[in-house]
Design an enzyme around this catalytic site. Structure first.
Site, PDB file in Angstrom:
ATOM      1  N   ASP A  81      69.257  36.473  53.387  1.00 43.96           N
ATOM      2  CA  ASP A  81      68.225  36.500  52.342  1.00 43.96           C
ATOM      3  C   ASP A  81      68.895  36.197  51.001  1.00 43.96           C
ATOM      4  OD1 ASP A  81      65.888  37.234  50.732  1.00 43.96           O
ATOM      5  OD2 ASP A  81      65.112  38.146  52.546  1.00 43.96           O
TER       6      ASP A  81
ATOM      7  N   HIS B 234      69.450  32.753  50.465  1.00 42.71           N
ATOM      8  CA  HIS B 234      68.266  32.244  49.777  1.00 42.71           C
ATOM      9  C   HIS B 234      68.507  32.036  48.283  1.00 42.71           C
ATOM     10  CE1 HIS B 234      65.310  33.648  53.159  1.00 42.71           C
ATOM     11  NE2 HIS B 234      66.260  32.848  53.581  1.00 42.71           N
TER      12      HIS B 234
END
Ligand SMILES: *[C@@H]1O[C@H](CO)[C@@H](O)[C@H](O)[C@H]1NC(C)=O
Length: 392
Positions: free
Chosen positions: A218, A241
């Site tokens: 993430d 991310h």
């Protein structure tokens, strides 16, 4: 004849004894409280005993964790303490239980709260999160998961040379803190692991993240509401991310984000580079005075993105627009490759357009051609060489 001490010798002796007893830190080795480096004996109690000794000490204290693997259940290290300098030196590895259910609903595996002047040096934290990730990916019902290391309502924290491996969810969380310095931190988790943000900061001021390497599933760094005076420098991100401000504006009443500097970063094969994200719903939140400087993007899906229409599953916001005000965001000296055609995307709130966006010396390509830009409700200007052409 009685020995005669010169008064100055006496003064030195007196000073030495007095001084060393006051100032020398006292060290608590967890092995002396029954911790076992075998990876299977539960050492939770030993760590807690070492902590209560260090925390109760009126002079600076150290906790020492020798080499080896120490199994720990979820632990809360609570202050306030009687001194303002606790140094935790970790030469070994702390290991979470292999059955993810043991800590899966605890919120945190290792949590420090209400402490002042705690530093952690070295060490590996093995969150053993792979079981929980598989559970989540199979669509079964699973516990939320525990973040590996948290600091809550604490001040003057230093984390140096720590490695976090396979956290169940977030690796390191800084919440409600002031003056936190992280250096030489490594985060390692699979690129497809769910919710394994590297470092999450919220409701905190004066946080610094230097010389760190984050590979995860993430956000490498996620910056939540109430963050100010954040400095991030020399960080390598990917997989992951990217570095994200947000999600902001989930709540109507929310503290804003301001004075964030992110410089000298590389993103390799990440979903985003620099992202600002807010829910498409009313809020009094904001993001302002943000500097993104000196970045290299390698095959990044969204190198530069502001997304103010975040509404996962189209739940809780359809037909609404973001109330979050985004202003004074500077992108300077950013180059590399985009994995998609649109490398710069400003999708701002129709009610509160982004203002003061500046692009300066930005060069991003897609398949060896200048990439594309897209602007919606975004105001500002471009300076220097900007490729693709700015749409501000
Ligand atoms: C912004 O934050 C930095 C630390 O990241 C700090 O040194 C500086 O004083 C802050 N500036 C303002 C105007 O608060």
């Amino acid at each position: 004849m009685a020995p005669v001490f010169h008064p100055i010798t006496l003064a030195f002796l007196f000073f030495f004894v007095f001084h060393s007893s006051l100032a020398a830190p006292v060290t608590y080795n967890v092995a002396n409280f029954g911790a076992k480096p075998d990876g299977k004996t539960d050492s939770t109690k030993a760590f807690l005993t070492a902590w209560s000794n260090a925390c109760g000490s009126t002079r600076p204290a150290s906790i020492y964790v020798p080499r080896g693997r120490f199994l720990l259940r979820n632990v809360v290290f609570t202050g306030p303490c009687k001194n303002k300098a606790i140094n935790i030196q970790i030469d070994g590895t702390l290991v979470a239980p292999s059955d993810y259910r043991v800590i899966g609903n605890a919120g945190y595996w290792l949590l420090f709260q209400h402490v002042n002047g705690v530093s952690i040096r070295g060490g590996n934290l093995d969150g053993q999160g792979t079981g929980l990730w598989s559970c989540k990916m199979s669509g079964k019902s699973c516990p939320n998961g525990a973040s590996t290391l948290g600091f809550s309502n604490s001040n003057n924290i230093a984390i140096t040379g720590l490695t976090s491996l396979n956290s169940q969810i977030f690796h390191i969380v800084v919440n409600g803190c002031q003056n936190v310095k992280m250096q030489g931190v490594k985060v390692i988790a699979a690129g497809n692991s769910p919710n394994t943000d590297g470092i999450h900061v919220q409701l905190s001021s004066g946080v610094t993240i230097l010389n760190s390497k984050i590979q995860t599933g993430d956000d490498c760094v996620s910056i939540g509401p109430g963050t100010s005076n954040l400095w991030i420098e020399n960080v390598a991100c990917g997989p992951g991310h990217g570095i994200s401000i947000g999600s902001l504006g989930k709540d109507l009443q929310e503290q804003g984000v301001q004075n964030v500097t992110v410089k000298t970063v590389t993103f390799a094969n990440t979903q985003n580079g620099f992202r600002i994200k807010s829910w498409g719903r009313p809020s009094n939140g904001f993001a302002r005075n943000i500097l993104f400087q000196h970045a290299v993007m390698v095959n990044v899906q969204n190198p530069i993105v502001i997304d103010q229409n975040y509404c996962p599953g189209n739940k809780g916001c359809p037909g609404q627009v973001s109330g979050v005000k985004v202003s004074n965001v500077i992108y300077q000296d950013i180059h590399g490759t985009s994995a998609t055609q649109v490398a710069v995307k400003f999708d701002c709130s129709s009610k509160f357009p982004c203002s003061g966006i500046r692009l300066e010396n930005v060069k991003l390509t897609f398949k060896n051609q200048p990439a594309q830009v897209s602007c919606n409700h975004a105001g500002g200007r471009a300076a220097g060489l900007v490729q693709p052409d700015s749409c501000l």
